[in-house]
Design an enzyme around this catalytic site. Structure first.
Site, mmCIF file in Angstrom:
data_model
loop_
_atom_site.group_PDB
_atom_site.id
_atom_site.type_symbol
_atom_site.label_atom_id
_atom_site.label_comp_id
_atom_site.label_asym_id
_atom_site.label_seq_id
_atom_site.Cartn_x
_atom_site.Cartn_y
_atom_site.Cartn_z
ATOM 1 N N CYS A 143 2.841 -6.209 2.658
ATOM 2 C CA CYS A 143 1.954 -5.335 3.416
ATOM 3 C C CYS A 143 1.289 -6.188 4.486
ATOM 4 O O CYS A 143 0.615 -7.171 4.161
ATOM 5 C CB CYS A 143 0.910 -4.740 2.471
ATOM 6 N N SER B 248 0.842 -1.192 0.000
ATOM 7 C CA SER B 248 0.000 0.000 0.000
ATOM 8 C C SER B 248 0.876 1.240 0.000
ATOM 9 O O SER B 248 0.728 2.129 0.835
ATOM 10 C CB SER B 248 -0.879 0.012 1.253
ATOM 11 N N CYS C 19 4.171 -3.144 10.290
ATOM 12 C CA CYS C 19 3.832 -2.497 9.017
ATOM 13 C C CYS C 19 5.140 -2.323 8.262
ATOM 14 O O CYS C 19 6.148 -1.917 8.856
ATOM 15 C CB CYS C 19 3.163 -1.147 9.261
#
Length: 259
Positions: free
Chosen positions: A73, A11, A183
């Site tokens: 991701c 992303s 993340c």
């Protein structure tokens, strides 16, 4: 197929931290990277939105003849990888927060997890936490606002420092000795986090483990590239190319792709 590229999507630009680890381990391989910056962050989206974006990215990489896809991701992995594996025939590598090593090695019996809302609320995250962190105090923190700042090129901004201070405070209050980064954008914060955390707090991310798993899956499927030609690396973004160029130190050619 062995000289076909490894496909990677995220992303945005965060998954380049994973790309760098895989490229270091497998310098011979060809790569195609998709930075879906236009839709970042995924962490605040619904499960269905995350799934549809993951399908879109997968379809693009398949059209580019990728032999394996790394879902670089955490949010997309926890919400979409089961569907992707069930519906496409090539191997998929996912990313999960490295809860297991933190839980197994903590001395204070308290670990911190900094991740997106989409990761922390997912079934896969809770399953992993229940499996490995029984009897361990897990302090979860949604990293609200971090990804947009990184995507905007504000990695070292005062706003970022203020956010991190706020997010670390409750973790330090509980005497964590491991901070798990959940993340793929967050490894770019390690230099800053290292200055803000006490020396005994270790920071863990999943990059090297993902690279090793990618190599193992390629080897098991006889897909390691044996071609002696220089590797081809294509990095695409539907966002700000200058931010992508900065984060990868202008080492590789980047192109805008409207997807």
């Amino acid at each position: 197929m062995s000289n076909a590229p490894i496909g990677i999507f995220d992303s945005g630009i965060g998954g380049t931290s994973i790309f760098k680890e895989i490229h270091t381990l497998l310098p011979n391989e060809n790569f195609i990277y998709l930075a879906d910056s236009k839709n970042a962050p995924y962490g605040n989206k619904t499960e269905d939105e995350i799934l549809q974006l993951s399908i879109k990215n997968t379809e693009i990489l398949l059209k580019k003849n990728c032999k394996i896809i790394v879902v670089a991701c955490n949010t997309a992995t926890t919400n979409a990888i089961s569907y992707l594996r069930a519906n496409y025939s090539i191997p998929f590598i996912g990313i999960e927060p490295a809860i297991k090593p933190a839980a197994l090695n903590t001395q204070t019996k308290a670990i911190g997890i900094l991740a997106t809302k989409g990761t922390l609320s997912s079934h896969l995250f809770h399953k992993t936490t229940d499996l490995y962190a029984n009897g361990i105090k897990v302090i979860e923190q949604v990293g609200e606002g971090i990804v947009p700042l990184i995507e905007s090129g504000m990695l070292d901004s005062d706003e970022m420092l203020d956010l991190l201070k706020t997010y670390l405070k409750p973790m330090l209050k509980h005497n964590i000795d491991y901070l798990v980064l959940g993340c793929t954008h967050y490894p770019y914060l390690i230099p800053t986090l290292s200055k803000m955390l006490p020396e005994h707090v270790k920071i863990i991310d999943s990059g090297l483990a993902v690279a090793k798993q990618t190599k193992a899956i390629l080897a098991n499927n006889n897909l390691l590239n044996s071609d002696a030609k220089p590797s081809s690396i294509q990095l695409y973004s539907n966002g700000n190319l200058e931010v992508l160029n900065t984060i990868i130190d202008h080492q590789f050619a980047t192109s805008y792709l409207d997807f």
